[in-house]
Design a protein around this motif. Structure first.
Motif, mmCIF file in Angstrom:
data_model
loop_
_atom_site.group_PDB
_atom_site.id
_atom_site.type_symbol
_atom_site.label_atom_id
_atom_site.label_comp_id
_atom_site.label_asym_id
_atom_site.label_seq_id
_atom_site.Cartn_x
_atom_site.Cartn_y
_atom_site.Cartn_z
ATOM 1 N N GLY A 86 0.781 -1.227 0.000
ATOM 2 C CA GLY A 86 0.000 0.000 0.000
ATOM 3 C C GLY A 86 0.813 1.278 0.000
ATOM 4 N N ALA A 87 2.142 1.176 -0.009
ATOM 5 C CA ALA A 87 2.994 2.364 0.050
ATOM 6 C C ALA A 87 2.850 3.210 -1.212
ATOM 7 C CB ALA A 87 4.448 1.958 0.240
ATOM 8 N N ASN A 142 8.472 7.296 -0.516
ATOM 9 C CA ASN A 142 7.727 6.235 0.140
ATOM 10 C C ASN A 142 7.150 5.232 -0.870
ATOM 11 O OD1 ASN A 142 6.527 5.418 2.858
ATOM 12 N ND2 ASN A 142 4.677 5.541 1.622
ATOM 13 N N THR A 143 8.026 4.584 -1.629
ATOM 14 C CA THR A 143 7.601 3.587 -2.605
ATOM 15 C C THR A 143 7.652 2.186 -1.990
ATOM 16 O OG1 THR A 143 9.851 3.225 -3.410
ATOM 17 C CG2 THR A 143 8.562 4.999 -4.455
ATOM 18 N N PRO A 144 6.967 1.203 -2.578
ATOM 19 C CA PRO A 144 7.025 -0.154 -2.029
ATOM 20 C C PRO A 144 8.451 -0.691 -1.886
ATOM 21 C CG PRO A 144 5.192 0.005 -3.540
ATOM 22 C CD PRO A 144 5.940 1.308 -3.648
ATOM 23 N N ASP A 145 9.294 -0.475 -2.882
ATOM 24 C CA ASP A 145 10.669 -0.965 -2.800
ATOM 25 C C ASP A 145 11.420 -0.314 -1.642
ATOM 26 O OD1 ASP A 145 10.467 -2.740 -4.873
ATOM 27 O OD2 ASP A 145 11.325 -1.398 -6.383
ATOM 28 N N ALA A 146 11.260 0.998 -1.503
ATOM 29 C CA ALA A 146 11.966 1.720 -0.444
ATOM 30 C C ALA A 146 11.465 1.300 0.927
ATOM 31 C CB ALA A 146 11.808 3.225 -0.630
ATOM 32 N N VAL A 147 10.161 1.136 1.070
ATOM 33 C CA VAL A 147 9.590 0.732 2.350
ATOM 34 C C VAL A 147 10.042 -0.679 2.715
ATOM 35 C CG1 VAL A 147 7.442 0.196 3.567
ATOM 36 C CG2 VAL A 147 7.623 2.278 2.188
ATOM 37 N N ALA A 148 10.054 -1.591 1.756
ATOM 38 C CA ALA A 148 10.454 -2.979 2.018
ATOM 39 C C ALA A 148 11.883 -3.061 2.547
ATOM 40 C CB ALA A 148 10.318 -3.813 0.755
#
Length: 477
Positions: free
Chosen positions: A135-136, A166-172
């Motif tokens: 959901g990011a 705040n992208t999915p890759d960065a958050v992960a």
């Protein structure tokens, strides 16, 4: 040959005179600056060159001049939270920073439980993280800057890091503890939040301290810092991580510090208790922003080979609890209720980040109506075969009322501990502990083992730390 050397020298001088503005890695696209502050900017340019900074939120540029070595430093007033903005720097040739947010900036450090990413370690997931990662959105005003691992004998001016949206890759890939903290803060305050994360699993606190701080501890041999020979396990040696992974970040303007570490020092609890106040004092002194808030996480219960060992890592938790009274403007998150007997990295990182955020919201952002601090054992008195314990609970009280609480032991003068019954007396505001085997209690312990489970909380749901009323010698491992 002489003419060639003169020509090369002249070319070197020309290159120096034509040097462009260079900035530390923290000053880049997607960065977050601390709101309503005199945010520090620094870098290099040609010696004697005037450097002009033009932030898009202000009509008033800031100017400074590079010294004879090309270094410059200044401050830029920042507005209330908002953005995105741009910042243009020029010494005659323009350099532009894009997509800048103004908000709250927190420094996050420690070992593997701070390092553990939202995407988890191998075979070790973070509970609930997948939904958050999927959901990011880049539009969410959370920015993440993670410093890459490095060691050095002397303080460095640069490191490897960059700000990410705040992208999915960065958050992960982000620290789960730090990210959940930032996410909770952003949602509650509705302002941008930036986290600067610098951590390395399995490292002791002394590796994160600078040389002047470590010189106060003669039990550490620092002579290796003055040699050029190979260093065994450099990430475990005093100053090596401070020099490479903290020094380059100073003096970036921040709101406060988050710290999650201690497992690597668990066999040296008394020393750790002395190191931590010195570590925090060093951070505050080197940042030069006064008494910045320092919030840390008490290590969680884990078997460490012998789950029922009395003492052990509980002694490190005790040292961390004592640090609360030794470190000004500090707060501690207790994790006694989220430990895992067989995994040193608890999966429930959302609770850790949330509790850190509660400390910040209460102490630094003026949000009330709850009690973010854990109940802390205060005193014991004896009435017959009952021990009556009082706690420091702030504006809260002990909970749950009416339940028999597990994990308590009591001993008499023979120092032999027996399982005990424990319950809250709401009328007297005390915790009562008793065992038929102990007619006259002398000491009480709660969850004072490597692994234990929480039963005592405050009315805001914050667990009490493991504790003991005695000071009898116990094994550390």
């Amino acid at each position: 040959m002489k003419r060639l050397l003169l020509t090369l020298a002249a070319l070197g001088t020309a290159f120096t005179l034509q040097a462009k503005i260079t900035l530390p890695v923290l000053f880049s696209d997607n960065m977050v600056l601390q709101q309503q502050s005199d945010a520090r900017f620094w870098g290099t340019a040609s010696a004697g060159k005037k450097v002009t900074i033009r932030p898009s939120w202000s009509k008033h540029p800031v100017t400074t001049t590079a010294d004879r070595e090309g270094h410059w430093q200044t401050t830029v007033p920042t507005p209330e939270a908002g953005g995105p903005y741009t910042i243009e720097l020029s010494d005659g040739e323009a350099l532009k920073i894009n997509n800048v947010l103004i908000g709250e900036v927190w420094f996050c450090s420690g070992q593997s439980n701070m390092e553990m990413p939202m995407g988890g370690f191998r075979n070790q997931p973070v509970e609930g993280a997948t939904e958050v990662i999927v959901g990011a959105k880049a539009s969410t005003p959370i920015r993440i800057c993670t410093v890459q691992r490095a060691t050095a004998r002397t303080p460095q001016e640069s490191c490897s890091a960059r700000w990410l949206e705040n992208t999915p890759d960065a958050v992960a890939a982000s620290s789960a503890t730090a990210y959940y903290f930032a996410r909770y803060l952003e949602q509650r305050l509705d302002i941008p939040v930036g986290i600067i994360v610098t951590c390395w699993g399995g490292t002791p606190v002394e590796a994160w301290m600078d040389r002047p701080a470590m010189e106060a501890f003669p039990e550490f041999d620092l002579s290796f810092l003055d040699r050029n020979d190979k260093i065994n396990h450099p990430s475990h040696q005093p100053t090596m991580l401070y020099n490479a992974m903290i020094a380059p970040l100073i003096p970036y303007t921040i709101k406060g510090f988050l710290w999650y570490q201690g497992e690597e020092n668990r066999n040296r609890p008394a020393q750790y208790q002395r190191l931590m106040p010195a570590f925090v004092e060093m951070l505050r002194k080197n940042w030069g922003q006064g008494t910045l808030p320092f919030y840390y996480v008490q290590i969680a219960p884990y078997k460490y080979g012998v789950p029922d060992l009395v003492g052990g890592s509980a002694l490190l938790r005790e040292a961390q609890m004592r640090n609360l009274d030794e470190i000004p403007a500090s707060g501690m998150v207790v994790t006694l209720d989220i430990g895992n007997k067989t995994c040193i990295h608890p999966a429930r990182k959302a609770q850790v980040g949330q509790r850190l955020a509660w400390l910040a919201l209460y102490n630094d952002y003026g949000i009330r109506g709850f009690e973010p601090n854990a109940p802390i054992y205060e005193s014991m008195s004896v009435e017959g075969n009952r021990a009556l314990l009082t706690f420091r609970t702030g504006k809260s009280s002990l909970a749950p009322l009416g339940d028999e609480l597990a994990g308590f032991e009591v001993a008499g003068a023979d120092r032999v501990f027996h399982p005990a019954k424990a319950w809250i007396d709401g009328r007297k505001g005390v915790l009562i502990v008793s065992s038929e085997e102990v007619p006259t209690p002398v000491a009480v312990r709660y969850a004072f083992r490597n692994y234990a489970e929480a039963s005592l909380f405050n009315t805001s749901g914050i667990p009490a730390s493991s504790f003991r009323t005695d000071d009898w010698e116990l094994p550390v491992k």
